[in-house]
Structure formats: C-alpha cells, structure tokens
Motif scaffolding. Structure first.
Motif, PDB file in Angstrom:
ATOM      1  N   VAL A 286       0.831  -1.214   0.000  1.00  0.00           N
ATOM      2  CA  VAL A 286       0.000   0.000   0.000  1.00  0.00           C
ATOM      3  C   VAL A 286       0.859   1.254   0.000  1.00  0.00           C
ATOM      4  CG1 VAL A 286      -2.001  -1.010   1.168  1.00  0.00           C
ATOM      5  CG2 VAL A 286      -0.085  -0.094   2.508  1.00  0.00           C
ATOM      6  N   ASP A 287       0.137   2.369  -0.215  1.00  0.00           N
ATOM      7  CA  ASP A 287       0.765   3.686  -0.029  1.00  0.00           C
ATOM      8  C   ASP A 287       0.386   4.096   1.382  1.00  0.00           C
ATOM      9  OD1 ASP A 287       1.133   6.450   0.166  1.00  0.00           O
ATOM     10  OD2 ASP A 287       0.946   6.712  -2.019  1.00  0.00           O
ATOM     11  N   ARG A 288       1.329   4.126   2.314  1.00  0.00           N
ATOM     12  CA  ARG A 288       1.034   4.374   3.749  1.00  0.00           C
ATOM     13  C   ARG A 288       0.247   5.664   3.954  1.00  0.00           C
ATOM     14  NH1 ARG A 288       4.584   1.963   7.644  1.00  0.00           N
ATOM     15  NH2 ARG A 288       6.059   0.569   6.615  1.00  0.00           N
ATOM     16  N   LYS A 289       0.708   6.715   3.278  1.00  0.00           N
ATOM     17  CA  LYS A 289       0.091   8.045   3.481  1.00  0.00           C
ATOM     18  C   LYS A 289      -1.393   7.998   3.071  1.00  0.00           C
ATOM     19  CE  LYS A 289       0.632  12.667   1.815  1.00  0.00           C
ATOM     20  NZ  LYS A 289       0.633  12.923   0.407  1.00  0.00           N
ATOM     21  N   ARG A 290      -1.643   7.392   1.906  1.00  0.00           N
ATOM     22  CA  ARG A 290      -3.022   7.294   1.397  1.00  0.00           C
ATOM     23  C   ARG A 290      -3.852   6.424   2.324  1.00  0.00           C
ATOM     24  NH1 ARG A 290      -3.304  11.350  -2.188  1.00  0.00           N
ATOM     25  NH2 ARG A 290      -1.860  11.088  -3.931  1.00  0.00           N
ATOM     26  N   MET A 291      -3.252   5.372   2.842  1.00  0.00           N
ATOM     27  CA  MET A 291      -3.949   4.456   3.753  1.00  0.00           C
ATOM     28  C   MET A 291      -4.444   5.232   4.979  1.00  0.00           C
ATOM     29  SD  MET A 291      -4.304   1.576   2.829  1.00  0.00           S
ATOM     30  CE  MET A 291      -5.373   0.391   3.472  1.00  0.00           C
ATOM     31  N   ARG A 292      -3.545   6.059   5.512  1.00  0.00           N
ATOM     32  CA  ARG A 292      -3.909   6.877   6.693  1.00  0.00           C
ATOM     33  C   ARG A 292      -5.025   7.837   6.329  1.00  0.00           C
ATOM     34  NH1 ARG A 292       1.657   6.730   8.122  1.00  0.00           N
ATOM     35  NH2 ARG A 292       2.107   8.590   6.888  1.00  0.00           N
ATOM     36  N   GLU A 293      -4.918   8.427   5.156  1.00  0.00           N
ATOM     37  CA  GLU A 293      -5.946   9.384   4.696  1.00  0.00           C
ATOM     38  C   GLU A 293      -7.312   8.723   4.661  1.00  0.00           C
ATOM     39  OE1 GLU A 293      -3.349  11.927   1.601  1.00  0.00           O
ATOM     40  OE2 GLU A 293      -5.355  11.409   0.843  1.00  0.00           O
ATOM     41  N   ILE A 294      -7.388   7.499   4.072  1.00  0.00           N
ATOM     42  CA  ILE A 294      -8.670   6.787   3.954  1.00  0.00           C
ATOM     43  C   ILE A 294      -9.249   6.519   5.349  1.00  0.00           C
ATOM     44  CG2 ILE A 294      -9.808   4.683   3.107  1.00  0.00           C
ATOM     45  CD1 ILE A 294      -7.390   4.472   1.088  1.00  0.00           C
ATOM     46  N   ILE A 295      -8.416   5.952   6.242  1.00  0.00           N
ATOM     47  CA  ILE A 295      -8.916   5.584   7.583  1.00  0.00           C
ATOM     48  C   ILE A 295      -9.381   6.824   8.354  1.00  0.00           C
ATOM     49  CG2 ILE A 295      -8.285   4.539   9.808  1.00  0.00           C
ATOM     50  CD1 ILE A 295      -6.324   2.737   8.167  1.00  0.00           C
ATOM     51  N   VAL A 296      -8.556   7.898   8.301  1.00  0.00           N
ATOM     52  CA  VAL A 296      -8.927   9.129   9.019  1.00  0.00           C
ATOM     53  C   VAL A 296     -10.236   9.680   8.462  1.00  0.00           C
ATOM     54  CG1 VAL A 296      -8.259  11.533   9.460  1.00  0.00           C
ATOM     55  CG2 VAL A 296      -6.576   9.709   9.732  1.00  0.00           C
ATOM     56  N   ASN A 297     -10.377   9.631   7.139  1.00  0.00           N
ATOM     57  CA  ASN A 297     -11.600  10.114   6.519  1.00  0.00           C
ATOM     58  C   ASN A 297     -12.816   9.359   7.038  1.00  0.00           C
ATOM     59  OD1 ASN A 297     -13.691  10.613   4.514  1.00  0.00           O
ATOM     60  ND2 ASN A 297     -12.047  11.539   3.303  1.00  0.00           N
ATOM     61  N   LEU A 298     -12.729   7.995   7.089  1.00  0.00           N
ATOM     62  CA  LEU A 298     -13.864   7.184   7.568  1.00  0.00           C
ATOM     63  C   LEU A 298     -14.159   7.471   9.044  1.00  0.00           C
ATOM     64  CD1 LEU A 298     -13.209   3.738   5.787  1.00  0.00           C
ATOM     65  CD2 LEU A 298     -14.804   5.559   5.138  1.00  0.00           C
ATOM     66  N   VAL A 299     -13.056   7.586   9.876  1.00  0.00           N
ATOM     67  CA  VAL A 299     -13.241   7.861  11.313  1.00  0.00           C
ATOM     68  C   VAL A 299     -13.880   9.246  11.475  1.00  0.00           C
ATOM     69  CG1 VAL A 299     -12.037   8.251  13.513  1.00  0.00           C
ATOM     70  CG2 VAL A 299     -11.369   6.332  12.019  1.00  0.00           C
ATOM     71  N   ASP A 300     -13.403  10.188  10.659  1.00  0.00           N
ATOM     72  CA  ASP A 300     -13.928  11.546  10.690  1.00  0.00           C
ATOM     73  C   ASP A 300     -15.438  11.547  10.436  1.00  0.00           C
ATOM     74  OD1 ASP A 300     -12.806  14.011  11.177  1.00  0.00           O
ATOM     75  OD2 ASP A 300     -13.019  14.638   9.069  1.00  0.00           O
ATOM     76  N   ASN A 301     -15.861  10.776   9.370  1.00  0.00           N
ATOM     77  CA  ASN A 301     -17.301  10.680   9.064  1.00  0.00           C
ATOM     78  C   ASN A 301     -18.062  10.063  10.232  1.00  0.00           C
ATOM     79  OD1 ASN A 301     -17.252  11.850   6.606  1.00  0.00           O
ATOM     80  ND2 ASN A 301     -17.426   9.945   5.400  1.00  0.00           N
ATOM     81  N   ALA A 302     -17.500   8.979  10.830  1.00  0.00           N
ATOM     82  CA  ALA A 302     -18.166   8.308  11.954  1.00  0.00           C
ATOM     83  C   ALA A 302     -18.390   9.300  13.109  1.00  0.00           C
ATOM     84  CB  ALA A 302     -17.329   7.116  12.401  1.00  0.00           C
ATOM     85  N   VAL A 303     -17.340  10.100  13.387  1.00  0.00           N
ATOM     86  CA  VAL A 303     -17.440  11.092  14.464  1.00  0.00           C
ATOM     87  C   VAL A 303     -18.487  12.145  14.094  1.00  0.00           C
ATOM     88  CG1 VAL A 303     -16.182  12.932  15.669  1.00  0.00           C
ATOM     89  CG2 VAL A 303     -15.080  10.709  15.280  1.00  0.00           C
ATOM     90  N   LYS A 304     -18.430  12.547  12.798  1.00  0.00           N
ATOM     91  CA  LYS A 304     -19.322  13.630  12.317  1.00  0.00           C
ATOM     92  C   LYS A 304     -20.796  13.268  12.458  1.00  0.00           C
ATOM     93  CE  LYS A 304     -17.441  15.358   8.357  1.00  0.00           C
ATOM     94  NZ  LYS A 304     -17.547  15.703   6.917  1.00  0.00           N
TER      95      LYS A 304
END
Ligand code: ADP
Length: 601
Positions: free
Chosen positions: A486-504
C-alpha cells in the motif's frame, strides 16, 4: 482487340449466347461445307459422265458419216463403166455416172472423179458441176492415185471437207489407177451431225488444233489444246454468265488420226441442284442460329429469373435496407446461393441491431456523464461560493471607513478569514485530488507494509477525535495480519476520513470502532459507529462527489463537502481494493474496505 468488349464483362445473356452462336455457326458451316463439297463432287462427276457420253455419241455419229463416205466412194469408184469413161475422158459419161451416185447419196457435198494426174474431170461441189481442179496436192488424192483408199481433210469450194479418196482401177486385181474418186462432206455439216440433240456445241479441229468448223449456239475456241496420246482434255470456259464445259477428243477416220472433235455443254443444269442445296442449307443454318439465339435467350431468362432477385437484394442491402431477402426459387446452386445470402443478411441485420442498441446505450451513458460533469462543476462553484462570500463580506467591512473596528472584531475577523481560507484550500485540494484520481493520474508510492503498524500509529488520532466529540473509541487489530502492499500516506488518509465521518454523524455518547482483520488472503479494515446511519435510498450514491444524504447534518457543525467518500473509493480502488458499507438508519453505519496482501512470488 482491346476495344472489343471483354468476354468476362459480357452480361449473362451474352456469355451464353456467344459460345452457342459460335458453335452453331461453326458446326453449321462445317456441315454445309461437307454437304456442298459432296454434292459438288457428284455434280462434277455427273457433268463429266454426261460430257463423255455426248462425246462418245458425237464420235459414233461421225463414224456413221465416215462409213457413209466410205460406202459412197466405193460406190463411185466401182461404178459400171467408170474406168472406161475416165480413160476416154468422157466427161459427159462420168458426170452421168457421178449424178447417179448423188441421187443415191444425197448428203454428199463433194463428189469428184479425177484423171490419173489428179485433175478433176467432173466435180460436184454442193451440187454445182465443174472441172479442171488440180486435186493431186491434197495428200489423200495422191495416195488414192497410188492405189490406196485414203481419208483426210481437204478444201473445196472454199470450204473444209472431210473426204475419202479411192482409186479407180483398170482391173480389179493389182490395181493400176486410171484416176480417183473422191467423196466429201462439209466439216460444218459433220459438226452439226456431231452436235446431235441437246449438246450446245460441237466443233471439228485439224490435227494441229486449228478450228475447221463448229456448230451450235456456242462459239468454239479458235484452237484446241494439244491432246495426250489417245487421251481427252476437258476445259471450262465462260461466255457471259454461262459456264461451258468442253471435252476435246481425237477424231479418227479410217483408223487414222484426222483431227479433234469437241463437244460443249453448259455446267448450269448439273450444278443447279448444288446451288439449290446451298440455298436450302443456308436457310437451315439461319434457322439453327435463330434457334440458338432463342434457346440462349430462354435459358438466360430462366437463370436470370433466379439471379435477378439476388441482384435486387444485393442492391437493397447496399442501400442499407437490411430487411431485404431473396426468394429461394429452385433447389439448385442459385437456390443455395439465395439461402446463403439470406442467412448472411440475417446475421448482418442482427449484428446491426445489436450495434445500434449498444450505440444507443453508449450515447445514453455519455449523455449521463456529461450531465454529471455539468452537475459536478455546478457543485464545485456552489461549494466555493460560500467561503468566498464570507471572505468578501469581511473584506468589505474592513474597507468601510464608517464601520467601527474594535480590536476584538479585528481578531475575530482575522480568525474567521483564516478558517475560511483553510476550508477553501482543503476543498480545492480535495477537488484537485479527486480530479487526479478521476483522470487516473493519482500518484501512489506503493510499498510492503504491516497494517498493524499503520493502525497503531493512528490510534491517538482516533481516540483524540472521539474524545473531542464525547464518544467512546475502540481500536482492534487482529494478530498475524499478512503484509500488504500500500501507499502508507493514502492508507492513513482513507482511515482518518472514515473515522472523521463516523465522528461527524454520531451524536454524543455514542461509540466508534476501528478494526482490521485478515480476509481472503488480504486485510479488511472496518470503521463502525452507532450514529444516525444512512437511508437505503442513498445506496452507493454516497461514493459520488458532492453527494450528501438528505437530512443528515454533521452533529457538531463540521464542514461537509461530499467529496470524502468519493476520494476514499478512488484511493482504495487504485490500490487494488474495494469499499462498501452497511447501515441501519438510526443505529449506525459500518464502512469496510479491503487491501490486497503482498504477492508472494
Ligand atoms: P461529507 O464531507 O459530507 O462527510 P462524504 O463523502 O464523506 O462527505 O460523505 C457523504 C455523505 O454520506 C455524507 O454527507 C453523509 O450524509 C453520509 N455519511 C458518510 N459517512 C456516514 C456515517 N458514518 N454515518 C452516516 N452518514 C454518513
């Protein structure tokens, strides 16, 4: 030759007709040639036979005359008292005696009695009495005076005569000639005799081939051809439109060659049948040719009856009428062709229809995509307008000299402008990223990585985000996860995005859970929440850019661009994974995505 129409370019009718006609003409002409040749040969032989017969007749007639002459001269030479009368030169007595000969032999043209010197004592030429002619030089007379009877040709009274001279003997045994007796007939009379009936011409020639006399309607040739020994010669001549066949044969008198005799007949009657046959055969040939043309035309029509619909169908297909079909008229090769062509047309039509359907579908797709594009740009403009309007409003207030600017206002305005520009920048970056992803120009730095490490690194962020929103958070990573590429940076971006939505979208007091498990040789990452959930109508639209579920408002007034999930999906797919979600409205949503493991060689 190059200007003649090429055989292969001829229409079907011509192709059939040309060989048929050629064959008919060839065979017909050959047949006519054979028949005419045969008939001509027969006519020729008939003509020759006729000519020979007439020649034979003529000669036999001449022979009669010869005998007649012989009889006459014998009679004259042996007359009672002629010897004495000649000796005594008693012209009156001789004349009386010769007159008795003429009374008996009325056809004679010449009757002469000479003295021992060959001088005529009494001469009857054409009945006219004369005397004193020296006959001696005529060979036949001198032979007679020498004691032999001799035939020959002589001239008397200006005319050529056939004559026989006989000695007038003093005593019967051992003849001592006291004179000679001559009997003669005009050559022309002889020719007339030789002509007989039906022969159009007869002529007498001397031994040298000079014309002596002729009779009949045809002018004879002035000289005769030389004859082979004992043979005959046939000649063909033309007088006006008439063709004449002439047969020259030897003329013998008293067993000696005295000259030639010719008889002529027209060739016309013998060849008339050939001419008639030629005309009839030409008519038959013409009929055969007409028949061949008719037959060719009929056959061509029969074939064309089958071919024409095929040609018509071919033209119709060429015009684009794919429904055109040809009738199968017979069970022959052309019928098979028609069936084949029909089948081909059917396939063509089917293919064309499928193609048309596909084109219609594609067109619809393109139209939809174009619509989406327009919508996309409209959304972008809309998204950009709000923060820009805020900044514009603040700027306007700052420019207004009548507006009182307290220190606090300035600080607040500065902070608001800063936040708005941050938001704007984030939005623009997201749009840029999405555009890159859409056009396939997303840049990935793929490497082998342990997902556990990535999740562990993210734990504080996740916990921090949850805490700030008054939510409980759990992070759960299964043991022995396979290494992933994987691309580590992109992987983090995807996970943070999903967590962000869950929090939102989860009200305070709720909980969120991040987990990673091994699945199908790869790794599966889930972000679950106990929030407001997603209505079923939204479906996969949540992954479309700028889409927001109707009535779903971020719980704490966070910014919402509608681009997060769209970008997440493209990033997951670019790394070879898949993303989906499951949700019960009011109970929460779980977003899951996969990443492939490192390929072991
Ligand atoms: P946004 O910036 O609006 O979050 P996203 O693309 O991330 O844009 O999400 C699209 C929409 O999907 C959101 O507007 C929201 O309506 C819905 N959504 C996303 N995640 C969740 C979630 N965890 N719970 C409920 N709704 C969600």
């Amino acid at each position: 030759v190059s200007r003649l129409p090429r055989f292969r370019n001829l229409p079907l009718f011509g192709k059939l007709l040309v060989p048929l006609l050629a064959l008919t003409v060839f065979l017909g002409a050959f047949g006519v040639f054979l028949v005419v040749r045969d008939l001509s040969a027969r006519a020729q032989s008939a003509l020759e036979q006729d000519l020979s017969r007439r020649s034979l007749d003529a000669r036999s007639l001449v022979r009669d005359r010869e005998l007649y002459l012989l009889e006459s001269v014998n009679f004259a030479a042996n007359l009672e008292g002629i010897t004495e009368a000649i000796r005594a030169r008693d012209t009156r007595g001789v004349a009386r005696l010769l007159q008795s000969v003429l009374a008996l032999k009325t056809d004679l043209d010449l009757v002469v009695a000479t003295d021992a010197k060959g001088v005529g004592l009494v001469e009857f030429v054409h009945g006219e009495q004369g005397g004193g002619t020296q006959w001696g030089p005529q060979g036949l007379v001198s032979s007679a005076l020498a004691g032999t009877k001799s035939p020959g040709i002589l001239t008397a009274g200006g005319e050529t005569m056939l004559a026989i001279a006989a000695p007038v003997c003093a005593q019967p045994a051992g003849c001592a000639a006291v004179g000679a007796a001559i009997a003669g007939i005009r050559a022309s009379a002889l020719a007339e005799t030789a002509r007989g009936n039906g022969t159009i011409g007869a002529s007498i020639y001397d031994t040298d081939g000079r014309l002596l006399a002729d009779a009949g309607t045809v002018r004879a040739a002035k000289s005769a051809p030389a004859l082979p020994e004992g043979g005959q010669v046939r000649r063909t001549s033309r007088i006006g439109s008439q063709e004449i066949a002439t047969l020259y044969s030897p003329l013998e008198i008293g067993g000696r060659r005295a000259g030639m005799l010719s008889v002529s007949i027209p060739t016309e009657p013998a060849f008339a049948s050939v001419r008639g046959a030629r005309v009839r055969l030409a008519l038959v040939l013409l009929a055969a040719m007409v028949g061949a043309v008719a037959l060719g035309a009929m056959t061509t029509r029969l074939i064309l009856r089958e071919v024409r619909p095929l040609v018509a169908m071919n033209r119709a297909l060429g015009r684009g009428d794919l429904s055109a079909r040809a009738p199968v008229l017979a069970d022959d090769e052309l019928g098979e062709l028609a069936r084949g062509v029909n089948q081909m047309a059917e396939q063509l039509q089917a293919t064309y229809e499928t193609l048309e359907l596909r084109v219609a579908q594609r067109t619809e797709q393109v139209r939809r995509l174009l619509g989406e594009r327009t919508e996309f740009f409209a959304s972008i403009s809309h998204e950009l307008r709000t923060p820009l309007a805020i900044i514009q409003g603040k700027a306007k207030m700052m420019r207004d000299p009548t507006f009182p600017k307290s220190e606090k206002w300035t600080a607040d305005t500065g902070r608001a402008i800063g936040e708005t520009t941050d938001q704007l920048l984030a939005l623009v970056n997201e749009i840029l990223e999405l555009a890159r992803a859409e056009s396939g120009r997303i840049e990935l730095e793929l490497e082998d990585a342990e997902l556990a490490d990535i999740v562990r690194e993210l734990r504080p962020t996740v916990v921090g985000l949850a805490k700030s929103a008054d939510l409980k958070a759990s992070v759960d990573v299964a043991r022995d996860l396979p290494a992933v590429r994987v691309d580590r940076k992109r992987m983090r971006e995807i996970i943070v995005n999903l967590v962000d939505n869950a929090v939102k979208y989860t009200p305070p007091g709720g909980k969120i859970a991040l987990s990673a498990t091994a699945r199908n040789g790869g790794v599966q990452i889930s972000v679950a929440d106990s929030g407001i959930g997603i209505t079923p109508e939204a479906g996969d639209l949540v992954f479309e850019p700028f889409y927001r579920v109707k009535g779903a408002i971020p719980q704490r007034g966070q910014a919402s661009s509608g681009l997060g999930l769209a970008l997440a999906r493209r990033l997951v797919e670019a790394q070879g994974g898949k993303i989906w979600y499951a949700s019960e409205p009011g109970e929460g949503a779980t977003f899951t995505f996969t990443v492939p493991a490192v390929k072991t060689p």
